[in-house]
Motif scaffolding. Structure first.
Motif, PDB file in Angstrom:
ATOM      1  N   VAL A  83      38.724  33.455  34.752  1.00 46.88           N
ATOM      2  CA  VAL A  83      38.326  34.002  36.057  1.00 46.88           C
ATOM      3  C   VAL A  83      37.272  33.073  36.654  1.00 46.88           C
ATOM      4  O   VAL A  83      36.412  32.561  35.933  1.00 46.88           O
ATOM      5  CB  VAL A  83      37.706  35.417  35.916  1.00 46.88           C
ATOM      6  N   THR A  84      37.359  32.871  37.957  1.00 51.36           N
ATOM      7  CA  THR A  84      36.269  32.217  38.686  1.00 51.36           C
ATOM      8  C   THR A  84      35.844  33.149  39.806  1.00 51.36           C
ATOM      9  O   THR A  84      36.678  33.601  40.592  1.00 51.36           O
ATOM     10  CB  THR A  84      36.695  30.851  39.251  1.00 51.36           C
ATOM     11  N   VAL A  85      34.568  33.446  39.864  1.00 47.35           N
ATOM     12  CA  VAL A  85      34.041  34.361  40.872  1.00 47.35           C
ATOM     13  C   VAL A  85      33.544  33.555  42.067  1.00 47.35           C
ATOM     14  O   VAL A  85      32.758  32.620  41.891  1.00 47.35           O
ATOM     15  CB  VAL A  85      32.863  35.195  40.323  1.00 47.35           C
ATOM     16  N   ILE A  86      34.005  33.925  43.251  1.00 48.68           N
ATOM     17  CA  ILE A  86      33.362  33.438  44.465  1.00 48.68           C
ATOM     18  C   ILE A  86      32.233  34.420  44.752  1.00 48.68           C
ATOM     19  O   ILE A  86      32.475  35.589  45.067  1.00 48.68           O
ATOM     20  CB  ILE A  86      34.331  33.393  45.657  1.00 48.68           C
ATOM     21  N   VAL A  87      31.005  33.958  44.589  1.00 52.98           N
ATOM     22  CA  VAL A  87      29.842  34.775  44.937  1.00 52.98           C
ATOM     23  C   VAL A  87      29.571  34.514  46.420  1.00 52.98           C
ATOM     24  O   VAL A  87      29.205  33.403  46.802  1.00 52.98           O
ATOM     25  CB  VAL A  87      28.612  34.424  44.082  1.00 52.98           C
ATOM     26  N   ALA A  88      29.815  35.523  47.224  1.00 55.11           N
ATOM     27  CA  ALA A  88      29.677  35.397  48.671  1.00 55.11           C
ATOM     28  C   ALA A  88      28.654  36.398  49.175  1.00 55.11           C
ATOM     29  O   ALA A  88      28.105  37.187  48.394  1.00 55.11           O
ATOM     30  CB  ALA A  88      31.033  35.633  49.339  1.00 55.11           C
ATOM     31  N   TRP A  89      28.398  36.357  50.478  1.00 54.70           N
ATOM     32  CA  TRP A  89      27.514  37.355  51.069  1.00 54.70           C
ATOM     33  C   TRP A  89      28.086  37.803  52.396  1.00 54.70           C
ATOM     34  O   TRP A  89      28.742  37.051  53.109  1.00 54.70           O
ATOM     35  CB  TRP A  89      26.087  36.851  51.194  1.00 54.70           C
ATOM     36  N   ASP A  90      27.855  39.063  52.687  1.00 57.76           N
ATOM     37  CA  ASP A  90      28.373  39.713  53.888  1.00 57.76           C
ATOM     38  C   ASP A  90      27.382  39.490  55.026  1.00 57.76           C
ATOM     39  O   ASP A  90      26.245  39.957  54.967  1.00 57.76           O
ATOM     40  CB  ASP A  90      28.557  41.208  53.605  1.00 57.76           C
ATOM     41  N   PHE A 168      28.059  30.496  45.944  1.00 58.34           N
ATOM     42  CA  PHE A 168      28.395  29.590  44.850  1.00 58.34           C
ATOM     43  C   PHE A 168      29.549  30.174  44.058  1.00 58.34           C
ATOM     44  O   PHE A 168      29.989  31.296  44.313  1.00 58.34           O
ATOM     45  CB  PHE A 168      27.181  29.292  43.961  1.00 58.34           C
ATOM     46  N   LEU A 169      30.079  29.396  43.136  1.00 55.30           N
ATOM     47  CA  LEU A 169      31.184  29.816  42.280  1.00 55.30           C
ATOM     48  C   LEU A 169      30.685  29.936  40.845  1.00 55.30           C
ATOM     49  O   LEU A 169      29.736  29.255  40.450  1.00 55.30           O
ATOM     50  CB  LEU A 169      32.328  28.795  42.320  1.00 55.30           C
ATOM     51  N   CYS A 170      31.349  30.776  40.070  1.00 52.97           N
ATOM     52  CA  CYS A 170      30.983  30.902  38.659  1.00 52.97           C
ATOM     53  C   CYS A 170      32.224  31.214  37.835  1.00 52.97           C
ATOM     54  O   CYS A 170      32.869  32.245  38.041  1.00 52.97           O
ATOM     55  CB  CYS A 170      29.938  32.004  38.474  1.00 52.97           C
ATOM     56  N   CYS A 171      32.560  30.298  36.928  1.00 49.45           N
ATOM     57  CA  CYS A 171      33.649  30.561  35.987  1.00 49.45           C
ATOM     58  C   CYS A 171      33.170  31.574  34.953  1.00 49.45           C
ATOM     59  O   CYS A 171      32.005  31.555  34.544  1.00 49.45           O
ATOM     60  CB  CYS A 171      34.069  29.277  35.285  1.00 49.45           C
ATOM     61  N   LEU A 172      34.079  32.439  34.548  1.00 48.48           N
ATOM     62  CA  LEU A 172      33.788  33.460  33.538  1.00 48.48           C
ATOM     63  C   LEU A 172      34.864  33.444  32.471  1.00 48.48           C
ATOM     64  O   LEU A 172      36.045  33.237  32.772  1.00 48.48           O
ATOM     65  CB  LEU A 172      33.765  34.850  34.163  1.00 48.48           C
ATOM     66  N   GLY A 173      34.470  33.699  31.262  1.00 46.86           N
ATOM     67  CA  GLY A 173      35.427  33.797  30.168  1.00 46.86           C
ATOM     68  C   GLY A 173      34.718  33.630  28.841  1.00 46.86           C
ATOM     69  O   GLY A 173      33.539  33.992  28.692  1.00 46.86           O
ATOM     70  N   TYR A 174      35.450  33.068  27.889  1.00 50.82           N
ATOM     71  CA  TYR A 174      34.915  32.814  26.559  1.00 50.82           C
ATOM     72  C   TYR A 174      34.937  31.307  26.358  1.00 50.82           C
ATOM     73  O   TYR A 174      35.999  30.690  26.272  1.00 50.82           O
ATOM     74  CB  TYR A 174      35.746  33.554  25.510  1.00 50.82           C
TER      75      TYR A 174
END
Length: 196
Positions: A83-90, A168-174
């Protein structure tokens, strides 16, 4: 006052935690992503404004949409990560302030002030992105935050109405520890801090 966390917990959250570049082929479930959000959403923001929005990019189709915006080796990291999260703001986060902060009309400070909205949105979504990283680590996930991407391209692709904006983006996993580089140095207390 809460007790100080034990060494093992501090190691997991901070002292031994690393930013990962390679990933094991292990899935991150919807249930765990929901638990991640339920955990990170408790972190404080100014006037409880909670401007961050999170887009969990997991499907092959969504990854291909994100890929052209990534720079250098970040594309490979994103494709390998579960998973890669796009951390955005409204940019209209203040519309939710009557629900989130009903004490007084906190939205008045933002409705006609784009600069104040930008500063509060970016600052507080950055805080929430940091809470995401700590919550992920607390839940046993590894993280790979990234800023090497074209934000305008991400926004045009994922947020074409212009309301949400990527931070910013953040990859998630193991993480695959074989892909870790030696830990980088950090500045000392004396170099970065003052007690006055």
């Amino acid at each position: 006052m809460a007790d100080m966390l034990n060494t093992a917990t501090l190691n997991q959250l901070f002292l031994h935690a690393r930013s990962h570049n390679q990933w094991q082929a292990r899935e991150v479930s919807d249930e765990l992503l929901r638990q991640l959000y339920q955990t990170l959403r408790q972190g404080p923001t100014s006037n409880n404004c909670c401007p961050a929005r999170f887009v969990f990019v997991r499907s092959a189709e969504a990854k291909q949409k994100l890929l052209p915006a990534l720079k250098g080796h970040n594309g490979e990291k994103m494709l390998q990560a579960p998973v890669t999260v796009i951390v955005a703001w409204d940019s209209q986060f203040f519309e939710h302030l009557p629900q989130l902060f009903p004490i007084y009309d906190a939205g008045a400070a933002f409705r006609n002030d784009p600069q104040a909205t930008f500063v509060a949105g970016l600052r507080n979504s950055s805080l929430q992105g940091a809470y995401l990283i700590l919550a992920a680590r607390a839940l046993g996930l590894d993280c790979g935050p990234m800023s090497g991407f074209d934000a305008e391209q991400v926004d045009a692709t994922f947020f074409p109405d212009g309301r949400w904006r990527s931070n910013f983006l953040c990859c998630l996993g193991y993480g695959n520890e074989a892909g870790l580089r030696p830990a980088g140095p950090r500045l000392s207390f004396e170099q970065t801090c003052q007690v006055i």
